[in-house]
Each structure stands twice: as C-alpha cells, then as structure tokens.
Design an enzyme around this catalytic site. Sequence first.
Site, PDB file in Angstrom:
ATOM      1  N   SER A  22      40.988  -3.360  79.929  1.00 13.05           N
ATOM      2  CA  SER A  22      42.300  -3.215  80.575  1.00 13.05           C
ATOM      3  C   SER A  22      43.315  -2.494  79.690  1.00 13.05           C
ATOM      4  O   SER A  22      43.401  -2.755  78.488  1.00 13.05           O
ATOM      5  CB  SER A  22      42.843  -4.594  80.944  1.00 13.05           C
ATOM      6  OG  SER A  22      44.183  -4.468  81.347  1.00 13.05           O
ATOM      7  N   LYS A  73      42.102 -12.601  92.254  1.00 18.01           N
ATOM      8  CA  LYS A  73      43.391 -12.400  92.927  1.00 18.01           C
ATOM      9  C   LYS A  73      43.577 -13.309  94.145  1.00 18.01           C
ATOM     10  O   LYS A  73      44.681 -13.748  94.429  1.00 18.01           O
ATOM     11  CB  LYS A  73      43.522 -10.938  93.365  1.00 18.01           C
ATOM     12  CG  LYS A  73      43.705  -9.961  92.212  1.00 18.01           C
ATOM     13  CD  LYS A  73      43.779  -8.549  92.764  1.00 18.01           C
ATOM     14  CE  LYS A  73      44.270  -7.561  91.742  1.00 18.01           C
ATOM     15  NZ  LYS A  73      44.492  -6.230  92.314  1.00 18.01           N
ATOM     16  N   ASN A  94      48.637 -10.347  92.182  1.00 16.65           N
ATOM     17  CA  ASN A  94      48.274  -9.774  90.876  1.00 16.65           C
ATOM     18  C   ASN A  94      49.316 -10.111  89.812  1.00 16.65           C
ATOM     19  O   ASN A  94      49.182  -9.695  88.671  1.00 16.65           O
ATOM     20  CB  ASN A  94      48.063  -8.258  90.966  1.00 16.65           C
ATOM     21  CG  ASN A  94      49.348  -7.499  91.200  1.00 16.65           C
ATOM     22  OD1 ASN A  94      50.257  -8.012  91.850  1.00 16.65           O
ATOM     23  ND2 ASN A  94      49.438  -6.295  90.696  1.00 16.65           N
ATOM     24  N   GLY A 135      39.717  -2.658 101.379  1.00 15.10           N
ATOM     25  CA  GLY A 135      39.562  -3.623 100.285  1.00 15.10           C
ATOM     26  C   GLY A 135      40.923  -4.040  99.752  1.00 15.10           C
ATOM     27  O   GLY A 135      41.939  -3.947 100.453  1.00 15.10           O
ATOM     28  N   ALA A 137      43.036  -2.820  97.285  1.00  8.68           N
ATOM     29  CA  ALA A 137      44.089  -1.803  97.134  1.00  8.68           C
ATOM     30  C   ALA A 137      44.568  -1.336  98.504  1.00  8.68           C
ATOM     31  O   ALA A 137      45.771  -1.191  98.745  1.00  8.68           O
ATOM     32  CB  ALA A 137      43.559  -0.619  96.325  1.00  8.68           C
ATOM     33  N   ASN A 157      37.363   2.564 108.016  1.00  5.19           N
ATOM     34  CA  ASN A 157      36.493   1.989 106.980  1.00  5.19           C
ATOM     35  C   ASN A 157      35.052   2.064 107.442  1.00  5.19           C
ATOM     36  O   ASN A 157      34.767   2.059 108.643  1.00  5.19           O
ATOM     37  CB  ASN A 157      36.848   0.531 106.676  1.00  5.19           C
ATOM     38  CG  ASN A 157      36.433   0.120 105.262  1.00  5.19           C
ATOM     39  OD1 ASN A 157      37.071   0.534 104.292  1.00  5.19           O
ATOM     40  ND2 ASN A 157      35.368  -0.633 105.129  1.00  5.19           N
ATOM     41  N   TYR A 236      42.110   6.176  89.933  1.00  5.23           N
ATOM     42  CA  TYR A 236      42.753   6.796  88.758  1.00  5.23           C
ATOM     43  C   TYR A 236      41.764   7.156  87.665  1.00  5.23           C
ATOM     44  O   TYR A 236      42.140   7.666  86.624  1.00  5.23           O
ATOM     45  CB  TYR A 236      43.854   5.874  88.215  1.00  5.23           C
ATOM     46  CG  TYR A 236      43.401   4.479  87.912  1.00  5.23           C
ATOM     47  CD1 TYR A 236      42.781   4.161  86.707  1.00  5.23           C
ATOM     48  CD2 TYR A 236      43.581   3.459  88.847  1.00  5.23           C
ATOM     49  CE1 TYR A 236      42.348   2.878  86.443  1.00  5.23           C
ATOM     50  CE2 TYR A 236      43.149   2.168  88.591  1.00  5.23           C
ATOM     51  CZ  TYR A 236      42.529   1.888  87.391  1.00  5.23           C
ATOM     52  OH  TYR A 236      42.094   0.610  87.130  1.00  5.23           O
TER      53      TYR A 236
HETATM   54  P1  NAD Z   1      37.480  -3.142  96.868  1.00  7.30           P
HETATM   55  O1  NAD Z   1      36.123  -3.460  96.318  1.00  7.30           O
HETATM   56  O2  NAD Z   1      38.391  -4.267  97.245  1.00  7.30           O
HETATM   57  O3  NAD Z   1      37.295  -2.224  98.181  1.00  7.30           O
HETATM   58  C1  NAD Z   1      36.327  -1.205  98.205  1.00  7.30           C
HETATM   59  C2  NAD Z   1      36.583  -0.286  99.389  1.00  7.30           C
HETATM   60  O4  NAD Z   1      35.736   0.864  99.247  1.00  7.30           O
HETATM   61  C3  NAD Z   1      36.240  -0.905 100.747  1.00  7.30           C
HETATM   62  O5  NAD Z   1      37.117  -0.398 101.730  1.00  7.30           O
HETATM   63  C4  NAD Z   1      34.827  -0.379 101.000  1.00  7.30           C
HETATM   64  O6  NAD Z   1      34.493  -0.346 102.375  1.00  7.30           O
HETATM   65  C5  NAD Z   1      34.949   1.035 100.437  1.00  7.30           C
HETATM   66  N1  NAD Z   1      33.688   1.640 100.066  1.00  7.30           N
HETATM   67  C6  NAD Z   1      32.828   1.240  99.095  1.00  7.30           C
HETATM   68  N2  NAD Z   1      31.779   2.089  99.012  1.00  7.30           N
HETATM   69  C7  NAD Z   1      31.981   3.045  99.981  1.00  7.30           C
HETATM   70  C8  NAD Z   1      31.247   4.185 100.392  1.00  7.30           C
HETATM   71  N3  NAD Z   1      30.108   4.533  99.804  1.00  7.30           N
HETATM   72  N4  NAD Z   1      31.750   4.914 101.403  1.00  7.30           N
HETATM   73  C9  NAD Z   1      32.912   4.575 102.005  1.00  7.30           C
HETATM   74  N5  NAD Z   1      33.656   3.515 101.642  1.00  7.30           N
HETATM   75  C10 NAD Z   1      33.185   2.761 100.646  1.00  7.30           C
HETATM   76  O7  NAD Z   1      38.151  -2.175  95.815  1.00  7.30           O
HETATM   77  P2  NAD Z   1      39.714  -2.049  95.459  1.00  7.30           P
HETATM   78  O8  NAD Z   1      40.073  -3.064  94.460  1.00  7.30           O
HETATM   79  O9  NAD Z   1      40.480  -1.965  96.727  1.00  7.30           O
HETATM   80  O10 NAD Z   1      39.723  -0.625  94.709  1.00  7.30           O
HETATM   81  C11 NAD Z   1      39.585   0.591  95.400  1.00  7.30           C
HETATM   82  C12 NAD Z   1      39.965   1.728  94.465  1.00  7.30           C
HETATM   83  O11 NAD Z   1      41.365   1.647  94.201  1.00  7.30           O
HETATM   84  C13 NAD Z   1      39.283   1.647  93.094  1.00  7.30           C
HETATM   85  O12 NAD Z   1      39.001   2.953  92.659  1.00  7.30           O
HETATM   86  C14 NAD Z   1      40.334   1.019  92.202  1.00  7.30           C
HETATM   87  O13 NAD Z   1      40.197   1.405  90.854  1.00  7.30           O
HETATM   88  C15 NAD Z   1      41.587   1.619  92.804  1.00  7.30           C
HETATM   89  N6  NAD Z   1      42.789   0.825  92.556  1.00  7.30           N
HETATM   90  C16 NAD Z   1      43.839   1.492  92.058  1.00  7.30           C
HETATM   91  C17 NAD Z   1      45.020   0.827  91.821  1.00  7.30           C
HETATM   92  C18 NAD Z   1      46.163   1.600  91.251  1.00  7.30           C
HETATM   93  O14 NAD Z   1      47.127   0.988  90.819  1.00  7.30           O
HETATM   94  N7  NAD Z   1      46.080   2.927  91.250  1.00  7.30           N
HETATM   95  C19 NAD Z   1      45.145  -0.543  92.110  1.00  7.30           C
HETATM   96  C20 NAD Z   1      44.038  -1.209  92.635  1.00  7.30           C
HETATM   97  C21 NAD Z   1      42.855  -0.502  92.849  1.00  7.30           C
END
Ligand code: NAD
Length: 287
Positions: A22, A73, A94, A135, A137, A157, A236
């Site tokens: 982190s 979370k 969070n 998911g 985010a 989705n 990111y």
């Molecule tokens: P999560 O595991 O909760 O959700 C995953 C999502 O991806 C779901 O909607 C799932 O259906 C989809 N998915 C997975 N594999 C797939 C595929 N092959 N084809 C299509 N859809 C697919 O993940 P999350 O915590 O929501 O994170 C999602 C992204 O957002 C990650 O890259 C994470 O690093 C990023 N994120 C960024 C921030 C930020 O502050 N920028 C904050 C949280 C998460």
Amino acid sequence: MEKHISGTTGLFTLLGTPVGHSGSPAMYNFSFQNQGLDYAYMAFDVKKEQMPEAIEALKLFKVRGSNVTMPCKTVAASLVDDLSPAAKIIGAINVIVNDDGKLTGHITDGIGFVRNLKENGIDIKGKKLVVIGAGGAATALQVQAALDGAKSISIFNQDDEFFSNAEETKEKLEDETPEVDVDVYPLSNQELLKEEIENADILVNATIVGMKPLDGQSLVDKSMLRSDLIVADTVYNPLKTKLIEDAEEIGAKAIPGKGMLLWQGAEAYKLFTGKEMPTDEYQAYEK
Ligand code: NAD
C-alpha cells in the site's frame, strides 16, 4: 524522511490484507509531517474474520482513525457505530473516524472519483454516465454520481457474481435518488453498449480489465469512442490503460485512475484531520 514519535503521537491505521504494497502509509505520514501534525500511520495485515477484534483494538488503543481495504470493507461497515449516507447505501466503508470511542464509517472512493473529474474541469451534475463494472469501485462511484446529481447511469457488467450488485445498486438508487435514471445491462450486448456510449457524456471503466495482469486489454472497442466523450478509468496500475490510450488517440478527454486514488485519500485525510491534504507537495515528493 525523519519522523518523531512521542508518547502523545496519535495513531492512524490501515486494516486489510494484503497491505504491504500500500502507498497509504507513505502518503499520510508525508502529509502529517508536512503539516506538523503529531500523528503516525501504520498498516496492519488483518483478515476479514479478525475485523471484530481489530475494531475493538481501535477503541482500546484510541486509534484516531483507520482506512479499511479489501477484503474487509463490507464486514467493517457492519461493525462500526454509524455510517455516512453513501456508506449506508453501499454497505461498505474504507474510512473509520474515531470520535472519543464512537466509530463512524465513510466511503471516499466515489467522492474521490467525482473530485478527480472536477479537478479535470468536469462537473458530474446533469451528465449521462455509462459505467462498466459492478464491483466495489463501480458501486461506490455509481452511488456518489447519483448523490451528486448525475442525470442517468447505465451500468454494464459481464454475467458473473458481480452482476447482481448492479441490480441491487439500481434498486437502492431508485429509493434514494429517484430523479436519477439507472439501468443495468449485460456487457455481452455490444450493440446496446455502442448505443449507450453514443448518447453518453462520460464513459467509465470500473472493472479490473486494463489492470495488471489484464493490461493491454480494453472492454470498449476504440470505434465506440469519440472526441467529445469524457473517458475515465478507475485502474491506476498501469497509469495509462489501453482504454485511456485509445481515448487519447481519438482526442477524447481521458482521465486515468491515479487521480481518483489521490482524491479518495485526500478526502479521508480531511475526515481524519479536518485539513486539506498537501496533495501538490506529496505529488512533487513522489516524483
Ligand atoms: P472488484 O473485484 O470489486 O470488481 C471487479 C469488477 O471487474 C466486476 O465488475 C467484475 O465483473 C469485473 N470483471 C472482472 N474480470 C472481468 C473481465 N474479464 N471482463 C469484464 N469484467 C470483468 O474490484 P474493485 O475493487 O471494484 O476494483 C476495480 C478496479 O478499480 C481495480 O483496477 C482497482 O485497482 C481499481 N480501483 C481504483 C480505485 C482508485 O482510487 N482509483 C479505488 C478502488 C479500486
């Protein structure tokens, strides 16, 4: 950077697993020191089933506040004393703020997303969004976009265990923000995706596609993009996903996920300290 820890130093924590990678301890400790605050931030590797004990420990050690990361979370939201409006809708947090033993849970991911748009000159009010993802985010930014006055949100989705999240978000937002149109579609319907993007102001990828090891992949064909579309990614790592590169090539406004990460942290910092995080200084230090 030299850090002075005394008998009165206030502690902030990160709870979740894994936490070793982190960037939060560096960001918050830099900011505390930059602003002369007698606080320290430490990461603790905690599993979901250990969260009840961890929450008790926050109270016992009078920890001022904590971030919570995956996979804790949702369980954390069920263990605190109160929730912010967005956290109540989402059912995940969070950030925990400890006010003399009363723990309040917040979720700042969606706030960070909206703030990142704002920093890029975009007001979410009245905008039509297409968001791919259901998911953590995705849900956070969909709820915040609705609370902040987006006109409509079309959620796409793939057919997996996350799809029902999107349907739940739609149901909750119908109650909480009935003025916002929320629709949920299967990502397999590419014709509909194309049509919805054609009518959208903002397209968001909130899936893990584009993130390592799925870097170099995008769920949106480049032909669906246009120069007056705003294209945002939550991913990111890498800093520029294929979607962001495609959007830049088309001449669209392209907004990578790094800013969302920074601003969700800055929002947590404000909840922790009541102060604006020194984001410019931290970005300069990070380089
Ligand atoms: P999560 O595991 O909760 O959700 C995953 C999502 O991806 C779901 O909607 C799932 O259906 C989809 N998915 C997975 N594999 C797939 C595929 N092959 N084809 C299509 N859809 C697919 O993940 P999350 O915590 O929501 O994170 C999602 C992204 O957002 C990650 O890259 C994470 O690093 C990023 N994120 C960024 C921030 C930020 O502050 N920028 C904050 C949280 C998460």
